[in-house]
Design a protein around this motif. Structure first.
Motif, PDB file in Angstrom:
ATOM      1  N   GLU A 191      17.678 -10.242   4.283  1.00 25.77           N
ATOM      2  CA  GLU A 191      17.881 -12.213   4.163  1.00 25.77           C
ATOM      3  C   GLU A 191      18.429 -12.630   5.908  1.00 25.77           C
ATOM      4  OE1 GLU A 191      21.981 -11.599   1.533  1.00 25.77           O
ATOM      5  OE2 GLU A 191      22.130 -10.615   2.799  1.00 25.77           O
ATOM      6  N   MET A 192      18.480 -13.619   5.615  1.00 28.43           N
ATOM      7  CA  MET A 192      18.658 -14.814   7.187  1.00 28.43           C
ATOM      8  C   MET A 192      19.603 -14.186   8.294  1.00 28.43           C
ATOM      9  SD  MET A 192      18.132 -18.851   7.141  1.00 28.43           S
ATOM     10  CE  MET A 192      20.252 -19.115   6.962  1.00 28.43           C
ATOM     11  N   ASP A 193      19.066 -14.581   8.527  1.00 27.52           N
ATOM     12  CA  ASP A 193      20.543 -14.298  10.043  1.00 27.52           C
ATOM     13  C   ASP A 193      20.260 -14.856  10.859  1.00 27.52           C
ATOM     14  OD1 ASP A 193      21.925 -13.397  11.681  1.00 27.52           O
ATOM     15  OD2 ASP A 193      22.290 -11.148  11.746  1.00 27.52           O
ATOM     16  N   GLU A 194      21.136 -16.431  10.912  1.00 27.66           N
ATOM     17  CA  GLU A 194      20.693 -17.197  11.889  1.00 27.66           C
ATOM     18  C   GLU A 194      20.594 -16.389  13.536  1.00 27.66           C
ATOM     19  OE1 GLU A 194      23.215 -20.448  11.579  1.00 27.66           O
ATOM     20  OE2 GLU A 194      22.023 -20.653   9.024  1.00 27.66           O
ATOM     21  N   THR A 195      21.696 -15.815  13.299  1.00 26.06           N
ATOM     22  CA  THR A 195      21.706 -15.039  14.969  1.00 26.06           C
ATOM     23  C   THR A 195      20.266 -14.172  15.208  1.00 26.06           C
ATOM     24  OG1 THR A 195      22.557 -13.216  14.763  1.00 26.06           O
ATOM     25  CG2 THR A 195      24.382 -15.071  15.021  1.00 26.06           C
ATOM     26  N   ASP A 196      19.514 -14.139  14.119  1.00 31.77           N
ATOM     27  CA  ASP A 196      18.442 -12.786  14.874  1.00 31.77           C
ATOM     28  C   ASP A 196      17.429 -13.675  14.295  1.00 31.77           C
ATOM     29  OD1 ASP A 196      16.968 -10.721  14.781  1.00 31.77           O
ATOM     30  OD2 ASP A 196      17.704  -9.374  12.923  1.00 31.77           O
ATOM     31  N   SER A 197      16.415 -13.666  15.026  1.00 35.76           N
ATOM     32  CA  SER A 197      14.829 -14.974  15.087  1.00 35.76           C
ATOM     33  C   SER A 197      13.736 -13.864  14.426  1.00 35.76           C
ATOM     34  CB  SER A 197      14.170 -14.886  16.204  1.00 35.76           C
ATOM     35  OG  SER A 197      14.401 -14.281  17.222  1.00 35.76           O
ATOM     36  N   THR A 198      14.449 -12.772  13.938  1.00 32.24           N
ATOM     37  CA  THR A 198      13.124 -11.789  13.403  1.00 32.24           C
ATOM     38  C   THR A 198      13.717 -11.643  11.733  1.00 32.24           C
ATOM     39  OG1 THR A 198      14.215  -9.660  14.475  1.00 32.24           O
ATOM     40  CG2 THR A 198      12.182 -10.315  15.992  1.00 32.24           C
ATOM     41  N   SER A 199      15.015 -11.441  11.245  1.00 29.12           N
ATOM     42  CA  SER A 199      15.157 -11.951  10.068  1.00 29.12           C
ATOM     43  C   SER A 199      14.293 -13.114   9.850  1.00 29.12           C
ATOM     44  CB  SER A 199      16.949 -12.065  10.168  1.00 29.12           C
ATOM     45  OG  SER A 199      17.135 -13.718  10.376  1.00 29.12           O
ATOM     46  N   GLN A 242       0.735  -1.419  -0.278  1.00 26.12           N
ATOM     47  CA  GLN A 242       0.193  -0.498   0.230  1.00 26.12           C
ATOM     48  C   GLN A 242       0.593   0.898   0.179  1.00 26.12           C
ATOM     49  OE1 GLN A 242      -2.226  -0.114   3.445  1.00 26.12           O
ATOM     50  NE2 GLN A 242      -0.575  -0.068   5.432  1.00 26.12           N
ATOM     51  N   ARG A 243       2.118   1.145   0.572  1.00 23.17           N
ATOM     52  CA  ARG A 243       2.558   2.653   0.707  1.00 23.17           C
ATOM     53  C   ARG A 243       3.854   2.299  -1.221  1.00 23.17           C
ATOM     54  NH1 ARG A 243       6.482   2.778   5.768  1.00 23.17           N
ATOM     55  NH2 ARG A 243       7.368   4.255   4.535  1.00 23.17           N
ATOM     56  N   GLY A 244       3.523   1.234  -1.321  1.00 26.31           N
ATOM     57  CA  GLY A 244       3.918   1.531  -3.052  1.00 26.31           C
ATOM     58  C   GLY A 244       5.508   0.518  -3.542  1.00 26.31           C
ATOM     59  N   TYR A 245       6.006  -0.059  -2.091  1.00 27.28           N
ATOM     60  CA  TYR A 245       7.387  -0.660  -2.540  1.00 27.28           C
ATOM     61  C   TYR A 245       6.984  -2.004  -2.949  1.00 27.28           C
ATOM     62  CZ  TYR A 245       8.876   1.861   2.380  1.00 27.28           C
ATOM     63  OH  TYR A 245       9.505   2.907   2.915  1.00 27.28           O
ATOM     64  N   ILE A 246       7.709  -2.094  -3.893  1.00 30.05           N
ATOM     65  CA  ILE A 246       7.780  -3.131  -4.597  1.00 30.05           C
ATOM     66  C   ILE A 246       8.793  -4.107  -4.257  1.00 30.05           C
ATOM     67  CG2 ILE A 246       8.190  -4.512  -6.694  1.00 30.05           C
ATOM     68  CD1 ILE A 246       6.636  -2.425  -7.276  1.00 30.05           C
ATOM     69  N   TRP A 247       8.320  -5.519  -3.817  1.00 30.13           N
ATOM     70  CA  TRP A 247       8.852  -6.454  -3.206  1.00 30.13           C
ATOM     71  C   TRP A 247       8.791  -7.488  -3.982  1.00 30.13           C
ATOM     72  CZ3 TRP A 247      10.084  -6.376   2.571  1.00 30.13           C
ATOM     73  CH2 TRP A 247       9.353  -5.148   3.071  1.00 30.13           C
ATOM     74  N   LEU A 248      10.479  -8.009  -3.960  1.00 30.37           N
ATOM     75  CA  LEU A 248      10.364  -9.070  -5.167  1.00 30.37           C
ATOM     76  C   LEU A 248      11.202 -10.162  -3.950  1.00 30.37           C
ATOM     77  CD1 LEU A 248      12.830  -6.067  -7.137  1.00 30.37           C
ATOM     78  CD2 LEU A 248      10.140  -7.529  -7.491  1.00 30.37           C
ATOM     79  N   GLY A 249      10.507 -11.354  -4.211  1.00 30.66           N
ATOM     80  CA  GLY A 249      11.245 -12.441  -4.044  1.00 30.66           C
ATOM     81  C   GLY A 249      12.275 -12.971  -5.022  1.00 30.66           C
ATOM     82  N   THR A 250      13.611 -13.483  -4.030  1.00 28.48           N
ATOM     83  CA  THR A 250      14.594 -14.016  -5.041  1.00 28.48           C
ATOM     84  C   THR A 250      15.078 -15.241  -3.840  1.00 28.48           C
ATOM     85  OG1 THR A 250      16.356 -13.079  -4.262  1.00 28.48           O
ATOM     86  CG2 THR A 250      15.298 -12.343  -5.811  1.00 28.48           C
ATOM     87  N   GLY A 251      15.863 -16.343  -5.382  1.00 27.57           N
ATOM     88  CA  GLY A 251      16.105 -17.403  -4.868  1.00 27.57           C
ATOM     89  C   GLY A 251      17.587 -16.993  -3.567  1.00 27.57           C
ATOM     90  N   GLY A 252      18.148 -15.050  -3.730  1.00 26.14           N
ATOM     91  CA  GLY A 252      19.266 -14.869  -2.383  1.00 26.14           C
ATOM     92  C   GLY A 252      18.735 -13.897  -1.370  1.00 26.14           C
ATOM     93  N   HIS A 292      11.568 -22.783   4.442  1.00 28.75           N
ATOM     94  CA  HIS A 292      11.397 -23.406   5.457  1.00 28.75           C
ATOM     95  C   HIS A 292      10.392 -23.180   6.503  1.00 28.75           C
ATOM     96  CE1 HIS A 292      16.529 -24.429   5.164  1.00 28.75           C
ATOM     97  NE2 HIS A 292      15.011 -24.989   5.321  1.00 28.75           N
ATOM     98  N   SER A 293       9.847 -21.983   5.672  1.00 26.13           N
ATOM     99  CA  SER A 293       9.189 -21.678   6.988  1.00 26.13           C
ATOM    100  C   SER A 293       7.636 -20.342   5.848  1.00 26.13           C
ATOM    101  CB  SER A 293       9.393 -21.096   8.194  1.00 26.13           C
ATOM    102  OG  SER A 293       8.314 -20.519   8.945  1.00 26.13           O
ATOM    103  N   LEU A 294       7.288 -19.587   6.904  1.00 25.17           N
ATOM    104  CA  LEU A 294       6.269 -19.046   6.239  1.00 25.17           C
ATOM    105  C   LEU A 294       6.555 -17.465   7.171  1.00 25.17           C
ATOM    106  CD1 LEU A 294       3.602 -17.975   4.874  1.00 25.17           C
ATOM    107  CD2 LEU A 294       1.882 -18.715   7.038  1.00 25.17           C
ATOM    108  N   ALA A 295       6.143 -16.900   7.377  1.00 24.61           N
ATOM    109  CA  ALA A 295       6.551 -15.227   8.118  1.00 24.61           C
ATOM    110  C   ALA A 295       5.609 -13.730   7.057  1.00 24.61           C
ATOM    111  CB  ALA A 295       7.714 -14.652   7.447  1.00 24.61           C
ATOM    112  N   ARG A 296       5.328 -13.276   8.114  1.00 31.73           N
ATOM    113  CA  ARG A 296       4.974 -11.802   8.354  1.00 31.73           C
ATOM    114  C   ARG A 296       5.662 -10.635   7.906  1.00 31.73           C
ATOM    115  NH1 ARG A 296       1.716  -9.035  11.278  1.00 31.73           N
ATOM    116  NH2 ARG A 296       1.179  -9.975  12.898  1.00 31.73           N
ATOM    117  N   TYR A 297       5.756  -9.999   7.517  1.00 27.97           N
ATOM    118  CA  TYR A 297       6.532  -8.546   8.138  1.00 27.97           C
ATOM    119  C   TYR A 297       5.917  -7.772   9.106  1.00 27.97           C
ATOM    120  CZ  TYR A 297       9.276  -4.114   6.813  1.00 27.97           C
ATOM    121  OH  TYR A 297      10.105  -3.191   7.607  1.00 27.97           O
TER     122      TYR A 297
END
Length: 162
Positions: free
Chosen positions: A59-67, A35-45, A90-95
């Protein structure tokens, strides 16, 4: 070749711009606009957010449970409440936009023997149920319990009508 049914003169300002520099990976698997006009791109990286001029990479950060739970993004969805959902290997997440982090929903142990949720596709129906397609079948999110449940026969019949 490419066939367009709408003449170009109806969209005189329409143009495509290729941008590779700054993106986490050039293999873009899914795209949504919030809704804010951001374009979100999901990639393999990783997950990329484009504001029209800059790209921010999540990006995933194994030391941060909120990444994000995994850099391999399979699908993205903006639901009726304007939540961004991310399906990964590996999971489902909500931003959580206000806290600028991700809430990871762990797999229900009743789904299968795999130690993770392999979210492949996302869909929200007219009654605002979030459906998740996985390698273990089709599920509905029970957000209160942060788990996925197998749909009842009636729910599958309703889905067929959509």
């Amino acid at each position: 070749g490419l066939l367009m049914s709408t003449p170009y003169d109806k969209f005189p300002n329409l143009y495509f711009q290729q941008f590779i520099e700054g993106i986490s990976e050039s293999n873009v698997r899914c795209i949504v606009e919030d809704q804010r006009g951001y374009i979100w791109l999901g990639t393999g990286g990783g997950l990329n957010r484009f504001d029209g001029s800059q790209i921010e990479i999540f990006e995933m950060d194994e030391t941060d449970s909120t990444s994000i739970p995994d850099n391999r993004i399979n699908d993205l969805l903006i639901d009726a409440q304007q939540n961004l959902w991310i399906a990964t290997y590996h999971s489902l997440a909500r931003y959580d936009e206000q806290k600028d982090h991700f809430i990871i929903l762990n797999k229900d142990p009743n789904i299968g023997r795999e130690p993770y949720l392999d979210g492949l596709s996302l869909f929200e129906d007219q009654s605002r149920k979030l459906w998740v397609g996985t390698q273990h079948g089709l599920f509905i999110l029970n957000e209160e319990k942060s788990s996925l449940i197998r749909p009842e026969e009636e729910e599958l019949q309703e889905l067929e009508k959509m």
